[in-house]
Write a protein that holds these residues in place. Structure first.
Motif, PDB file in Angstrom:
ATOM      1  N   ASP A 132       5.257   0.966 -11.862  1.00 15.78           N
ATOM      2  CA  ASP A 132       6.109   1.794 -13.157  1.00 15.78           C
ATOM      3  C   ASP A 132       4.651   1.788 -14.273  1.00 15.78           C
ATOM      4  O   ASP A 132       4.648   2.263 -15.107  1.00 15.78           O
ATOM      5  N   GLU A 133       4.543  -0.017 -14.370  1.00 16.80           N
ATOM      6  CA  GLU A 133       3.448   0.114 -15.461  1.00 16.80           C
ATOM      7  C   GLU A 133       2.197   0.770 -15.244  1.00 16.80           C
ATOM      8  O   GLU A 133       1.654   1.625 -15.740  1.00 16.80           O
ATOM      9  N   MET A 134       1.771   0.555 -14.083  1.00 16.77           N
ATOM     10  CA  MET A 134       0.362   1.153 -13.744  1.00 16.77           C
ATOM     11  C   MET A 134       0.263   2.778 -13.672  1.00 16.77           C
ATOM     12  O   MET A 134      -0.288   3.131 -14.246  1.00 16.77           O
ATOM     13  N   ILE A 139      -3.008   4.122 -14.011  1.00 17.69           N
ATOM     14  CA  ILE A 139      -3.336   3.933 -12.794  1.00 17.69           C
ATOM     15  C   ILE A 139      -2.840   4.455 -11.804  1.00 17.69           C
ATOM     16  O   ILE A 139      -1.604   4.107 -11.581  1.00 17.69           O
ATOM     17  N   GLU A 140      -3.475   4.758 -10.867  1.00 12.44           N
ATOM     18  CA  GLU A 140      -2.952   4.712  -9.450  1.00 12.44           C
ATOM     19  C   GLU A 140      -3.264   3.482  -8.515  1.00 12.44           C
ATOM     20  O   GLU A 140      -3.924   2.829  -7.897  1.00 12.44           O
ATOM     21  N   TYR A 181       9.550   3.561  -2.713  1.00 17.16           N
ATOM     22  CA  TYR A 181       8.280   3.708  -3.522  1.00 17.16           C
ATOM     23  C   TYR A 181       7.647   4.464  -3.017  1.00 17.16           C
ATOM     24  O   TYR A 181       6.401   5.629  -3.112  1.00 17.16           O
ATOM     25  N   HIS A 182       8.373   6.198  -2.559  1.00 16.74           N
ATOM     26  CA  HIS A 182       7.489   7.078  -1.925  1.00 16.74           C
ATOM     27  C   HIS A 182       7.056   8.030  -2.909  1.00 16.74           C
ATOM     28  O   HIS A 182       8.833   7.401  -3.935  1.00 16.74           O
ATOM     29  N   GLY A 183       5.991   9.017  -3.089  1.00 17.72           N
ATOM     30  CA  GLY A 183       6.716   9.424  -4.456  1.00 17.72           C
ATOM     31  C   GLY A 183       5.617   8.855  -5.722  1.00 17.72           C
ATOM     32  O   GLY A 183       5.193   9.072  -6.684  1.00 17.72           O
ATOM     33  N   ILE A 184       6.008   7.201  -5.486  1.00 19.53           N
ATOM     34  CA  ILE A 184       5.204   6.366  -6.296  1.00 19.53           C
ATOM     35  C   ILE A 184       3.781   5.853  -5.830  1.00 19.53           C
ATOM     36  O   ILE A 184       2.116   6.226  -6.885  1.00 19.53           O
ATOM     37  N   GLU A 247       0.030   8.587   2.855  1.00 18.11           N
ATOM     38  CA  GLU A 247      -1.374   8.794   3.660  1.00 18.11           C
ATOM     39  C   GLU A 247      -1.715   7.205   3.128  1.00 18.11           C
ATOM     40  O   GLU A 247      -1.557   6.183   2.648  1.00 18.11           O
ATOM     41  N   ILE A 248      -1.710   6.820   4.236  1.00 22.50           N
ATOM     42  CA  ILE A 248      -1.659   5.483   5.245  1.00 22.50           C
ATOM     43  C   ILE A 248      -3.045   5.655   5.853  1.00 22.50           C
ATOM     44  O   ILE A 248      -3.654   6.447   7.415  1.00 22.50           O
ATOM     45  N   GLY A 249      -3.679   4.159   5.215  1.00 26.64           N
ATOM     46  CA  GLY A 249      -4.928   3.786   6.477  1.00 26.64           C
ATOM     47  C   GLY A 249      -5.300   2.555   6.832  1.00 26.64           C
ATOM     48  O   GLY A 249      -4.370   2.108   6.478  1.00 26.64           O
ATOM     49  N   ILE A 250      -6.461   2.255   6.928  1.00 23.08           N
ATOM     50  CA  ILE A 250      -6.810   1.334   7.672  1.00 23.08           C
ATOM     51  C   ILE A 250      -8.143   0.751   7.089  1.00 23.08           C
ATOM     52  O   ILE A 250      -8.641   1.111   5.708  1.00 23.08           O
TER      53      ILE A 250
END
Ligand code: BG6
Length: 488
Positions: A132-134, A139-140, A181-184, A247-250
């Protein structure tokens, strides 16, 4: 004709990265269980790395480390107390200009024992507030699901990643945080530096495997790694099936080696090393093991099952983007090949063309361009550099730190990135490692500092904890403000 960019795109994510276990502290607060990094000791003054060395991690040692009378030093337990100071710290990072921050969720805050029925609500609450603070600061967040924070109970009871049951525990944890946390949080990384596996049985922080089991240790290590690939694919599958905006990365550690000479034997040795360094990327981004790995497995009597189901899971659930840490390069000769052609760099010679950091990491901005080219040629995925930085000793002078070398390191690496973008490489973000001083991963020291903000604290955790901007703060701030136009 295709037109290429001449500089950083407007959407470029100038970022900073850290990991929960190296900065949050509060290791036993609000229901958190102990994790792998909480039993990393610091041998003050030795400046030695321990993360690749798992020899001391037996059940007895861990119990001793957890005993409250143990007088060894475990700095990751207190970090920089970010758990309590995150608002002030984020305000400073906002002033620095960061557009994105990569941090991890500490698995053991959410599932203190790993095999708990339900998640720890207090642990989730901390990350609710942090994200929330970010977001309120613009800040993403980019979040790593696992950064050496496996609940210790999974090691003690299940033998860490050596056990396939751990996949199910990770899957449940990943689903919990994706749901919450989706959407966040829109960008996720499953495992930090999945290919940093170390010699012998591998790193305890990484695999959570206890010492002293019978059997072929290389088989245990590579089958554990296989279980981690499967866990990563399970997380990707869940994320993609449930949330269209996730999106999920490695993430890989890329520390490429150059041949020590143009002797073709040395060239082949360096290539052998680099191919093993990249193979995790192939499994997770392309969805299959490259053939040469099976030759290596056969030569080293490494044997574990890869079922048709496993193959399907890996094939159908590959990464959305590719990220890596890059700090240094090495050089390699034929006789440097260690543990089955992989981690043997300990005895490699120094590169006469490059300067070394005090921790003997060769500073090589050209190597970053070399790495970016290789990654893009090999994977054609969007790229984020999720760690880069210079660990150095700092001294306070006239109330600040004149960290000229750190600024220069940053500036030269930004030049390399710009060159890559001009070549058409799809580089989307850059995360400076530890923009505020944190505990070193490898040596658990405080004196190995990466920050642009100094934290007045020593290896023992003593000090005023005051945050002080270093000279490099102004340099990165200017680079970000000008979107990479005003570098020097
Ligand atoms: C990477 C890790 O290995 O390098 C980080 O992902 C770590 O956790 C960073 O801090 C730098 O290493 P070190 O040992 O200097 O902290």
């Amino acid at each position: 004709m295709k037109e290429l960019l001449n500089g950083f795109p407007e959407s470029f994510l100038w970022g900073g990265a850290f990991a929960a276990n190296q900065m949050e502290g509060a290791w036993d607060k609000d229901g958190k269980g102990p994790c792998a990094s909480d039993v990393n000791i610091c041998n003050v003054g030795k400046h030695e790395s321990h993360v690749l060395d798992n020899r001391k991690f037996t059940k007895e040692t861990i119990e001793n480390y957890l005993n409250k009378d143990c007088d060894l030093i475990f700095p990751k337990r207190w970090g920089i107390d970010f758990y309590h100071t995150y608002k002030e710290d984020l305000a400073l990072l906002k002033e620095l200009g960061l557009k994105s921050i990569r941090t991890s969720i500490n698995w053991s805050r959410i599932y203190p024992n790993g095999d708990d029925e339900t998640p720890n609500e207090d642990g989730l609450k901390f990350y609710d507030d942090l994200f929330d603070e970010m977001l309120s600061l613009g800040i993403e967040p980019m979040v790593t699901m696992s950064h050496y924070e496996m609940p210790l109970n999974i090691s003690l009871k299940y033998d860490g990643w050596a056990n396939r049951e751990t996949i199910q525990m990770f899957k449940k944890y990943a689903a919990t945080i994706l749901d919450r946390y989706h959407g966040i949080v829109k960008k996720w990384i499953t495992f930090n530096q999945i290919n940093l596996i170390g010699a012998g049985e591998g790193s305890f922080n990484h695999f959570g495997i206890l010492q002293g089991k019978q059997g072929n240790h290389l088989s245990r290590k590579y089958s554990a790694l296989h279980n981690m690939y499967l866990a990563s694919s399970e997380a990707i599958k869940y994320g993609h099936e449930h949330y269209h905006d996730v999106e999920i990365g490695i993430m890989l550690l890329l520390e490429p080696v150059y041949p020590a000479t143009c002797n073709p034997k040395d060239v082949l040795a360096a290539q052998t090393y680099n191919r093993m360094m990249y193979y995790s990327g192939d499994v997770m981004a392309k969805g299959y093991y490259p053939e040469y790995v099976f030759k290596y497995f056969a030569e080293n009597e490494i044997d574990f099952e890869i079922s048709d189901e496993d193959e399907k899971l890996l094939k159908n659930n590959t990464a959305d983007f590719f990220t890596f840490s890059y700090y240094a390069t090495e050089i390699f000769a034929e006789n440097n090949l260690g543990d089955g052609g992989y981690y043997g760099v300990g005895n490699a010679p120094a590169n006469q063309y490059l300067k070394l950091s005090p921790w003997k990491w060769a500073i090589d901005p050209d190597g970053l361009l070399y790495t970016l080219r290789t990654v893009y040629d090999r994977y054609r995925l969007p790229i984020y550099i999720t760690e880069n930085g210079l660990g150095n000793f700092d001294t306070l002078e006239d109330g600040t730190v004149h960290d000229v070398e750190r600024s220069k390191y940053l500036q030269d690496h930004v030049v390399a990135m710009k060159e890559a973008i001009k070549e058409g490489i799809d580089l989307r973000g850059y995360y400076w490692w530890g923009p505020i001083d944190i505990i070193s991963c490898g040596s658990s020291e405080m004196c190995k500092r990466y920050g642009m903000v100094y934290v007045d604290q020593d290896d023992y955790g003593n000090g005023s904890k005051r945050r002080i901007k270093k000279d490099s703060f102004n340099v990165y701030q200017r680079i970000i403000e000008s979107n990479g136009e005003k570098i020097y």
